[in-house]
Design a protein around this motif. Structure first.
Motif, mmCIF file in Angstrom:
data_model
loop_
_atom_site.group_PDB
_atom_site.id
_atom_site.type_symbol
_atom_site.label_atom_id
_atom_site.label_comp_id
_atom_site.label_asym_id
_atom_site.label_seq_id
_atom_site.Cartn_x
_atom_site.Cartn_y
_atom_site.Cartn_z
ATOM 1 N N TYR A 1 39.684 45.621 43.584
ATOM 2 C CA TYR A 1 39.030 45.036 42.128
ATOM 3 C C TYR A 1 40.227 45.122 41.105
ATOM 4 C CZ TYR A 1 36.636 44.758 37.744
ATOM 5 O OH TYR A 1 36.440 44.410 36.377
ATOM 6 N N VAL A 2 40.382 46.537 40.968
ATOM 7 C CA VAL A 2 41.528 46.603 39.936
ATOM 8 C C VAL A 2 42.707 46.010 39.967
ATOM 9 C CG1 VAL A 2 40.331 48.844 38.951
ATOM 10 C CG2 VAL A 2 42.006 49.037 40.668
ATOM 11 N N GLN A 3 43.205 45.778 41.186
ATOM 12 C CA GLN A 3 44.425 45.272 41.451
ATOM 13 C C GLN A 3 44.293 43.638 41.021
ATOM 14 O OE1 GLN A 3 46.341 46.134 45.425
ATOM 15 N NE2 GLN A 3 47.965 46.333 44.059
ATOM 16 N N LYS A 4 43.025 42.969 41.149
ATOM 17 C CA LYS A 4 42.885 41.614 41.029
ATOM 18 C C LYS A 4 42.767 41.647 39.443
ATOM 19 C CE LYS A 4 40.817 40.042 45.376
ATOM 20 N NZ LYS A 4 39.762 39.358 45.566
ATOM 21 N N LYS A 5 42.672 42.627 38.594
ATOM 22 C CA LYS A 5 42.685 42.661 37.300
ATOM 23 C C LYS A 5 43.612 43.023 36.428
ATOM 24 C CE LYS A 5 38.159 41.465 36.543
ATOM 25 N NZ LYS A 5 37.716 40.502 35.674
ATOM 26 N N GLY A 6 44.892 43.052 37.637
ATOM 27 C CA GLY A 6 46.190 43.548 36.907
ATOM 28 C C GLY A 6 46.711 44.872 36.882
ATOM 29 N N TYR A 7 45.786 45.788 37.221
ATOM 30 C CA TYR A 7 46.134 47.131 37.224
ATOM 31 C C TYR A 7 46.760 47.619 38.364
ATOM 32 C CZ TYR A 7 43.171 46.886 33.110
ATOM 33 O OH TYR A 7 42.937 46.740 31.881
ATOM 34 N N PHE A 8 46.973 48.911 38.649
ATOM 35 C CA PHE A 8 47.587 49.372 39.848
ATOM 36 C C PHE A 8 48.826 48.632 40.513
ATOM 37 C CE2 PHE A 8 43.732 52.107 39.296
ATOM 38 C CZ PHE A 8 44.157 53.371 39.819
ATOM 39 N N THR A 9 49.583 48.070 39.575
ATOM 40 C CA THR A 9 50.447 47.304 40.168
ATOM 41 C C THR A 9 51.349 47.873 41.355
ATOM 42 O OG1 THR A 9 51.980 47.546 38.530
ATOM 43 C CG2 THR A 9 50.593 45.757 38.298
ATOM 44 N N TRP A 10 51.634 48.963 41.471
ATOM 45 C CA TRP A 10 52.360 49.899 42.378
ATOM 46 C C TRP A 10 51.813 49.969 43.720
ATOM 47 C CZ3 TRP A 10 50.336 51.491 37.782
ATOM 48 C CH2 TRP A 10 49.100 52.395 38.030
ATOM 49 N N LEU A 11 50.485 49.593 43.835
ATOM 50 C CA LEU A 11 49.972 49.709 45.248
ATOM 51 C C LEU A 11 50.194 48.427 45.933
ATOM 52 C CD1 LEU A 11 46.324 50.973 44.508
ATOM 53 C CD2 LEU A 11 48.268 52.298 45.258
ATOM 54 N N HIS A 12 50.543 48.447 47.243
ATOM 55 C CA HIS A 12 50.836 47.166 47.901
ATOM 56 C C HIS A 12 50.021 47.321 49.151
ATOM 57 C CE1 HIS A 12 53.578 49.972 49.873
ATOM 58 N NE2 HIS A 12 53.934 50.488 48.744
ATOM 59 N N ILE A 13 49.982 46.517 50.156
ATOM 60 C CA ILE A 13 49.290 46.207 51.537
ATOM 61 C C ILE A 13 49.205 47.450 52.145
ATOM 62 C CG2 ILE A 13 51.110 45.251 52.792
ATOM 63 C CD1 ILE A 13 47.371 43.953 51.921
ATOM 64 N N ASP A 14 50.421 48.398 52.385
ATOM 65 C CA ASP A 14 50.368 49.411 52.937
ATOM 66 C C ASP A 14 49.259 50.412 52.666
ATOM 67 O OD1 ASP A 14 52.517 48.759 54.904
ATOM 68 O OD2 ASP A 14 53.859 48.785 53.145
ATOM 69 N N HIS A 15 49.193 50.627 51.383
ATOM 70 C CA HIS A 15 47.937 51.620 50.878
ATOM 71 C C HIS A 15 46.681 51.087 51.325
ATOM 72 C CE1 HIS A 15 51.192 52.479 47.872
ATOM 73 N NE2 HIS A 15 50.524 53.751 48.034
ATOM 74 N N LEU A 16 46.466 49.764 51.401
ATOM 75 C CA LEU A 16 45.232 48.940 51.655
ATOM 76 C C LEU A 16 45.177 49.433 53.445
ATOM 77 C CD1 LEU A 16 42.741 47.632 50.445
ATOM 78 C CD2 LEU A 16 43.949 45.723 51.402
#
Length: 419
Positions: free
Chosen positions: A253-268
Motif C-alpha cells: 500500500y505505502v509503495q503504491k502511494k509513493g513511499y518506501f521507494t527504496w524497497l523492491h521486489i526482493d523484499h516482497l
C-alpha cells in the motif's frame, strides 16, 4: 540504482485511507450497538465477535513485536529498511491490549439466563464454562468436578493477573525496541542496537513460554472441559501468518502511494517466503492436533472436533484448511509467484480472511453454539476492527520522524537486498 533517494521522508496519513478507516470504525460501532439493542442471541453473537476480533487485533500487533525481535536476534539486515511497519504494530499493541481486557471484563460481568440440562442457569456471556457461579463449590447444583480440578488456574483473579502481566510485558518490550530504534536515529553508534538485541532476546524467551498460556486462557478456556497442548502453537502460527500478511499488505500500500521507494521486489519475495513457510507450519500443527485427537478418540478431546463437524460448521471447517493451506501452497510456492505484487496482495487478503475464519471456528462453537450465517455482528464488527487497526497503525507510522532507521547498522544491506 535508486534505492534510497527519499530516505528522510515521513509518511502522511491522509486521503481515502483515513476516510475509509473512519467509516469502517463507525460501521463497527453500529454493528456492536445493533447486537446489544436487538437482544436475545444477538447479544451473545456481539460478545463472541468482539472477543474474536480483539484477540485477533492483539495477535497481529504482537506479531509485529515478534517480527522485530527475531530480526534483531538473528541480526538480519534485509528487513532494516521497512522495520518501521512492524514497529508501528508494536506502538498500537497497548491500545489493542486494553480493548481485549475491556471486552473480557464486560463478557464476564454481563450475565444472562440459559436453559442447561433442563434447568435455568445464570451465566456470563463469556467463559461460562468455568466462570458460572457454583461450578467449583462442592454440593452446588452447578458443581462440575472437571472445572473443580482446574480451579487453580481457571479463576478470575489468576486469569486477570496472567493476562495483564503477559499483555503488559509484550507491550513493554515492543515499545522499548521502538524507542531504541528511534533514539538510534539521533545518537548513532551501536549502543541502541545492542540494547534492542538484548531486549529482543529477553522478549523471545518470555514470549515463547507465555504465548501458549495466553491462548489457553483467552480462547481454549471458552470450552474448558477440552484441552490440547498444541493449541498455543497452533494459535502462534495463525497469529504470525496474519501479522506477516498485514506487514506485506502495508508495504504494498505505502509503495503504491509513493513511499518506501527504496524497497523492491526482493523484499516482497523474502516476506513472501516467510508467509509461505509459516502457512505450511500452521498446517502441520492443525493436522497434528486434529489427527492425534482423532487417533486417541478420547471423549474429552474429540468433543471439540465433533461439534465442529455438525452440519452448520462442517463446510467452514474444511474451507479453513483450503484457505490457509491450499491457497498459499498453490499461489506462493514458485519463486516467480512471490515476485508478482498483485498476486502477493490478494494472497495476503485471502490469508487474513482465512485466519479470521480460523479464529471464528475456535470461538463460535463454544459460545454461540449454532452457526446462523454471517450477519450484522460478524461483518460489521470485523469491518470496525479492520478500520481501527488501519487507522491506528498508519497513524503510528506517520508519527515516525523517518520511515527508515537511518543509523541502523545493517541499513545498507537492506537497501541493496538481492536474492
Amino acid at each position: 540504482m535508486k534505492t534510497h533517494n527519499s530516505i528522510d521522508e515521513r509518511f502522511e496519513f491522509a486521503g481515502n485511507a483515513k476516510t475509509i478507516s473512519l467509516v469502517a470504525i463507525v460501521i463497527g460501532v453500529i454493528a456492536i450497538a445493533f447486537g446489544f439493542i436487538a437482544g436475545g442471541d444477538h447479544v451473545q453473537r456481539a460478545y463472541s465477535n468482539l472477543l474474536l476480533m480483539s484477540y485477533f487485533f492483539v495477535g497481529v500487533c504482537t506479531a509485529g513485536v515478534f517480527f522485530c525481535a527475531y530480526q534483531y536476534v538473528a541480526q538480519a539486515g534485509w528487513s532494516a529498511s521497512f522495520i518501521r511497519i512492524p514497529q508501528a504494530f508494536a506502538k498500537v499493541l497497548p491500545v489493542a491490549s486494553v480493548i481485549l481486557l475491556l471486552v473480557i471484563t464486560a463478557g464476564l460481568l454481563h450475565t444472562h439466563k440459559v436453559i442447561e440440562h433442563g434447568k435455568e442457569e445464570v451465566v456470563p456471556y463469556l467463559y461460562a464454562h468455568w466462570a458460572t457461579h457454583g461450578l467449583v463449590i462442592p454440593g452446588s447444583e452447578n458443581f462440575d468436578p472437571i472445572i473443580y480440578g482446574k480451579r487453580g488456574f481457571l479463576n478470575i483473579p489468576f486469569f486477570y493477573t496472567v493476562l495483564v502481566l503477559m499483555l503488559g510485558s509484550y507491550s513493554f518490550f515492543g515499545l522499548k525496541m521502538v524507542k531504541f530504534s528511534t533514539d538510534e536515529d539521533t545518537t548513532g553508534g551501536m549502543s541502541n542496537y545492542d540494547k534492542s538485541f538484548k531486549y529482543a532476546c529477553i522478549f523471545l524467551v518470555i514470549f515463547g513460554f507465555t504465548f501458549p498460556i495466553f491462548a489457553f486462557g483467552v480462547i481454549m478456556s471458552l470450552e474448558a472441559h477440552w484441552f490440547s497442548t498444541m493449541f498455543g502453537w497452533y494459535n502462534l502460527a495463525a497469529m504470525h501468518v496474519s501479522g506477516l500478511a498485514l506487514i506485506a499488505l502495508i508495504m504494498i500500500y505505502v509503495q503504491k502511494k509513493g513511499y518506501f521507494t527504496w524497497l523492491h521486489i526482493d523484499h516482497l519475495h523474502s516476506i513472501g517466503k516467510m508467509i509461505f513457510g509459516f502457512s505450511i507450519f500452521w498446517t502441520y500443527v492443525w493436522f497434528a492436533q486434529f489427527f492425534l485427537t482423532w487417533y486417541a478418540n478420547m471423549p474429552e478431546e474429540s468433543v471439540y472436533f465433533y461439534i465442529r463437524w455438525e452440519p452448520e460448521y462442517k463446510f467452514w471447517f474444511w474451507l479453513n484448511i483450503v484457505m490457509n493451506f491450499l491457497a498459499p501452497l498453490l499461489l506462493l510456492m514458485s519463486r516467480d509467484a512471490k515476485r508478482v505484487t498483485n498476486r502477493m496482495m490478494w494472497t495476503c487478503i485471502l490469508l487474513i480472511a482465512g485466519h479470521w475464519l480460523d479464529y471464528y471456528l475456535m470461538v463460535m462453537p463454544g459460545t454461540v453454539k449454532e452457526h446462523r450465517g454471517f450477519g450484522v455482528e460478524e461483518i460489521g464488527i470485523f469491518l470496525g476492527f479492520a478500520g481501527l487497526f488501519t487507522f491506528l497503525v498508519l497513524n503510528a507510522l506517520a508519527k515516525f520522524n523517518s520511515l527508515v532507521p537511518k543509523k541502523h547498522p545493517f541499513l545498507q544491506e537492506s537497501l541493496h537486498h538481492h536474492i
